[in-house]
Design a protein around this motif. Structure first.
Motif, PDB file in Angstrom:
ATOM      1  N   ASN A 204       0.837  -1.206   0.000  1.00 31.45           N
ATOM      2  CA  ASN A 204       0.000   0.000   0.000  1.00 31.45           C
ATOM      3  C   ASN A 204       0.869   1.253   0.000  1.00 31.45           C
ATOM      4  O   ASN A 204       0.592   2.218  -0.711  1.00 31.45           O
ATOM      5  CB  ASN A 204      -0.895  -0.014   1.244  1.00 31.45           C
ATOM      6  CG  ASN A 204      -2.251   0.596   0.982  1.00 31.45           C
ATOM      7  OD1 ASN A 204      -2.681   0.706  -0.160  1.00 31.45           O
ATOM      8  ND2 ASN A 204      -2.932   0.997   2.034  1.00 31.45           N
ATOM      9  N   LEU A 208       0.093   1.697  -4.016  1.00 28.98           N
ATOM     10  CA  LEU A 208      -0.855   0.716  -4.586  1.00 28.98           C
ATOM     11  C   LEU A 208      -2.129   1.416  -5.057  1.00 28.98           C
ATOM     12  O   LEU A 208      -2.704   2.232  -4.343  1.00 28.98           O
ATOM     13  CB  LEU A 208      -1.206  -0.323  -3.519  1.00 28.98           C
ATOM     14  CG  LEU A 208      -2.227  -1.391  -3.928  1.00 28.98           C
ATOM     15  CD1 LEU A 208      -1.624  -2.360  -4.939  1.00 28.98           C
ATOM     16  CD2 LEU A 208      -2.724  -2.149  -2.708  1.00 28.98           C
ATOM     17  N   ARG A 209      -2.560   1.074  -6.260  1.00 27.55           N
ATOM     18  CA  ARG A 209      -3.824   1.610  -6.761  1.00 27.55           C
ATOM     19  C   ARG A 209      -4.924   0.579  -6.546  1.00 27.55           C
ATOM     20  O   ARG A 209      -4.797  -0.574  -6.971  1.00 27.55           O
ATOM     21  CB  ARG A 209      -3.718   1.932  -8.252  1.00 27.55           C
ATOM     22  CG  ARG A 209      -2.911   3.191  -8.520  1.00 27.55           C
ATOM     23  CD  ARG A 209      -2.836   3.461 -10.007  1.00 27.55           C
ATOM     24  NE  ARG A 209      -1.964   4.584 -10.286  1.00 27.55           N
ATOM     25  CZ  ARG A 209      -2.368   5.852 -10.385  1.00 27.55           C
ATOM     26  NH1 ARG A 209      -3.646   6.147 -10.228  1.00 27.55           N
ATOM     27  NH2 ARG A 209      -1.512   6.810 -10.650  1.00 27.55           N
ATOM     28  N   LEU A 210      -5.976   1.017  -5.875  1.00 26.95           N
ATOM     29  CA  LEU A 210      -7.118   0.125  -5.618  1.00 26.95           C
ATOM     30  C   LEU A 210      -8.219   0.469  -6.608  1.00 26.95           C
ATOM     31  O   LEU A 210      -8.661   1.620  -6.668  1.00 26.95           O
ATOM     32  CB  LEU A 210      -7.659   0.339  -4.203  1.00 26.95           C
ATOM     33  CG  LEU A 210      -6.859  -0.194  -3.036  1.00 26.95           C
ATOM     34  CD1 LEU A 210      -7.611   0.072  -1.738  1.00 26.95           C
ATOM     35  CD2 LEU A 210      -6.624  -1.683  -3.185  1.00 26.95           C
ATOM     36  N   MET A 345      -6.095  -0.606   4.663  1.00 26.92           N
ATOM     37  CA  MET A 345      -5.637  -0.495   3.276  1.00 26.92           C
ATOM     38  C   MET A 345      -6.373   0.634   2.550  1.00 26.92           C
ATOM     39  O   MET A 345      -5.761   1.429   1.859  1.00 26.92           O
ATOM     40  CB  MET A 345      -5.878  -1.814   2.535  1.00 26.92           C
ATOM     41  CG  MET A 345      -5.070  -2.966   3.073  1.00 26.92           C
ATOM     42  SD  MET A 345      -3.294  -2.791   2.783  1.00 26.92           S
ATOM     43  CE  MET A 345      -3.175  -3.240   1.057  1.00 26.92           C
ATOM     44  N   GLN A 346      -7.690   0.687   2.706  1.00 20.57           N
ATOM     45  CA  GLN A 346      -8.456   1.716   1.986  1.00 20.57           C
ATOM     46  C   GLN A 346      -8.239   3.101   2.582  1.00 20.57           C
ATOM     47  O   GLN A 346      -8.152   4.086   1.864  1.00 20.57           O
ATOM     48  CB  GLN A 346      -9.953   1.392   2.043  1.00 20.57           C
ATOM     49  CG  GLN A 346     -10.361   0.212   1.213  1.00 20.57           C
ATOM     50  CD  GLN A 346     -11.865   0.035   1.180  1.00 20.57           C
ATOM     51  OE1 GLN A 346     -12.601   0.687   1.920  1.00 20.57           O
ATOM     52  NE2 GLN A 346     -12.334  -0.851   0.346  1.00 20.57           N
TER      53      GLN A 346
END
Lengths: 348, 287
Positions: A204, A208-210, A345-346
């Motif tokens: 992350n 990191l692209r979610l 994470m978000q």
């Protein structure tokens, strides 16, 4: 014969017309109906083309598709659990959700004598309440036009050269955590350990692209927004067929197997038809149809793949380590893992 | 006298008879789900049983004691407030111009305003996604002129732009209908007494339009507080607002008691904020 030469008298014609609804009604009454709760889009269309039309409807079973996402489908199963007759005869679920609802006592134990094709299901995919439909290994994906030295392990994604260039699907969070668990402990079920969570957090921190959906990852590769990611092999095949520059790299630590299949709720109103449907789904022709169009591997041993799809889905040499996770264990961890993912994470 | 009273009583009874069925239906349809939500919110979640019937305030306590959930509520309040302010800033001049428009173009302008409402909100959001995406229209144009791209996708700017685009027609239509009722002779009188246009607007039009403007603001705020598709599609997974979080708690986690508590807390917060807004407006201008 009538005097006018017309083969039917007016009275006979009227009588026939009056009787026709009853004749049609009789024919319709012979066709029983079943409802399958499933995803929409390509998956539903392929069910129709490979299972419903060629294999189930000829058995005089009218198939009604109840289309929607998996989450509301599961919520509906819970909501209807006290009803003697539920709305659906078959429900399509990912393995982890199937194990979860099974633990809640919502599923019928499958009678294998009524689903003869269950005998062909690969031994490592077999359970007594779940008919596996498709499966695919989770792999590292990359854009071959940009990445010349593809990543080989989960930790390769932490390389600063990939900062802001790695993308994963938010909806696949549980499988990302399984990959992190596999990388840190060799056991994909240890998703809730501090090591697995720390590794995910490092990823992350590397920008990191979610993405909100799986398809958005393919779009990200195509637009050049990302160069690497984590995805099922099946999606790689689909995207390759759509002209997206993407290739798969099997992780050295092994690949988790994503599996989707079908279950019969305990309160399914038409269980005999549901069993016939499951058996049709496991037919080699139906299995090959899904492999050719969606890139998923057949779950049975009597549907070998040939031609282009056989080449695309062929395992590399040496054969990669494939892990069928213990979804029984994972089902109990999903709720906590999703909470952790959302908060850490978000929100990061 | 007695006959008049008797007639009024009869009319009152007749009116009540006619109103009763509709009122009853509305009450049942509105109150029954809310009461059910309240009951669910007091239950306890269990992974296999789904809900265990009990009476506990644990779900409410969990929400107000967890900084994560309070942070999401704060984000929702900020986005809703900013969207409402922007809608009013853009909507008031537009509504005033439309209300005072006399030409045949008025119909065309009204149609232009209403037309987006014919297209579903989700479809419009897909349009915004094409504009905001990496390699999309805005990114491409910016890259062409500056050499650097502009990624708006999955940002708070994208979410607020999306919500404003959805709510603006409602705001304009509400304010415009109020402004139509303001007698233009009042403005003419102010002008003839020497008031410049800006002063005339603030002293005459604004106070008279305030009830309609307040209604539009409240409507916009409520819609923004409950926005689901816009934050989900334009904000992405990292941008969290209450409605998508609530749905996730209900469907992905199957935690119906906590999701019910969140729904009631969101509704209560919206009602409290709406009531506060009402108090800010001077009593004589309240709708």
């Amino acid at each position: 014969m009538s005097e006018t030469g017309f083969p039917l008298t007016r009275r006979a014609l009227l009588a026939g017309a009056a009787a026709s609804p009853f004749i049609a009604g009789t024919a319709r009454a012979e066709d029983e109906q079943m409802v399958i709760a499933t995803w929409g889009g390509d998956y539903a269309n392929l069910l129709r083309a490979n299972i419903d039309d060629p294999l189930v409807i000829p058995q005089h079973i009218k198939v009604v598709q109840d289309l929607g996402d998996e989450d509301p489908r599961v919520a509906k199963m819970y909501a209807q659990r006290r009803l003697p007759r539920g709305a659906d005869d078959v429900a399509c679920l990912q393995a982890v959700r199937a194990y979860e609802v099974e633990a809640s006592g919502l599923l019928e134990k499958l009678d294998v004598t009524k689903v003869p094709n269950m005998a062909h299901v690969l031994p490592n995919l077999r359970t007594d309440f779940y008919a596996p439909h498709i499966y695919s290994p989770q792999v590292l994906i990359y854009n071959p036009n940009v990445i010349k030295d593809p990543p080989k392990t989960f930790t390769d994604l932490l390389d600063p050269k990939y900062k802001g260039r790695v993308g994963v699907g938010d909806v696949n969070y549980f499988y990302i955590m399984m990959a992190a668990a596999l990388a840190t402990s060799g056991d994909p079920t240890r998703v809730n350990t501090a090591d697995a969570q720390a590794l995910a957090m490092k990823l992350n921190a590397n920008g990191l692209r979610l993405y909100p959906s799986t398809d958005a990852i393919g779009a990200g590769i195509k637009s050049g927004e990302i160069d690497v990611g984590i995805m099922w092999m099946a999606r790689v095949v689909m995207w390759q067929n759509a002209g997206i520059p993407v290739k798969a790299s099997f992780q050295n630590e092994g690949s988790v197997l994503y599996m989707s299949g079908m279950v019969v709720p305990k309160n399914a109103p038409n269980k005999p038809a549901a069993y016939k449907y499951l058996n049709a789904m496991l037919e080699p022709s139906a299995q090959r149809g899904f492999a050719e169009h969606m890139g998923y591997l057949p779950t049975v041993n009597d549907a070998p793949l040939t031609g282009k799809i056989g080449e695309q889905l062929a395992m590399p040499d040496p054969a990669p380590k494939l892990f069928m996770p213990d979804y029984g264990v994972l089902g109990k961890l999903q709720s906590d893992t999703s909470e952790w993912w959302k908060k850490n994470m978000q929100r990061a | 006298m007695a006959a008049a009273v008797s007639r009024e009583t009869r009319q009152g009874a007749a009116a009540a008879t006619f109103l009763a069925p509709a009122t009853l239906i509305v009450l049942v349809m509105l109150m029954a789900p809310l009461l059910l939500l309240l009951r669910f919110s007091l239950n306890r979640y269990d992974r296999t049983e789904l809900m265990i019937e009990t009476v506990t305030g644990a779900n409410y306590l969990r929400f107000i004691s967890d900084p994560f959930y309070l942070g999401v509520l704060r984000t929702t309040l900020i986005v809703a407030s900013v969207s409402t302010i922007l809608c009013l800033l853009l909507g008031v001049p537009l509504a005033y111009r439309l209300a005072r428009m006399q030409s045949r173009w008025k119909t065309v302008c009204m149609l232009g305003l209403v037309l987006p409402l014919f297209i579903g909100g989700t479809v419009r959001m897909v349009g915004w996604m094409i504009l905001f995406a990496h390699g999309g229209v805005i990114d491409g144009i910016t890259r062409l002129f500056t050499g650097h791209g502009m990624e708006l996708m999955y940002t708070s700017t994208a979410v607020i732009a999306g919500i404003v685009s959805i709510n603006l027609p409602f705001v304009v239509l509400t304010i415009q209908s109020t402004m139509e009722t303001i007698d233009t002779r009042l403005e003419e009188a102010a002008g003839s007494l020497g008031a410049p246009p800006a002063r005339m607007f603030w002293r005459i039009v604004w106070p008279l339009a305030l009830p309609g403007t307040a209604t539009a603001g409240i409507l916009c705020f409520i819609l923004a507080m409950n926005a689901y598709a816009t934050p989900y599609l334009l904000g992405g997974p990292r941008f969290q607002m209450m409605a998508p979080l609530l749905y996730w708690e209900f469907s992905t986690n199957n935690n119906w008691p906590f999701a019910s508590a969140m729904a009631l807390l969101l509704m209560t917060t919206t009602l409290v904020m709406t009531a506060c807004a009402n108090f800010v407006i001077p009593a004589r201008y309240r709708p």
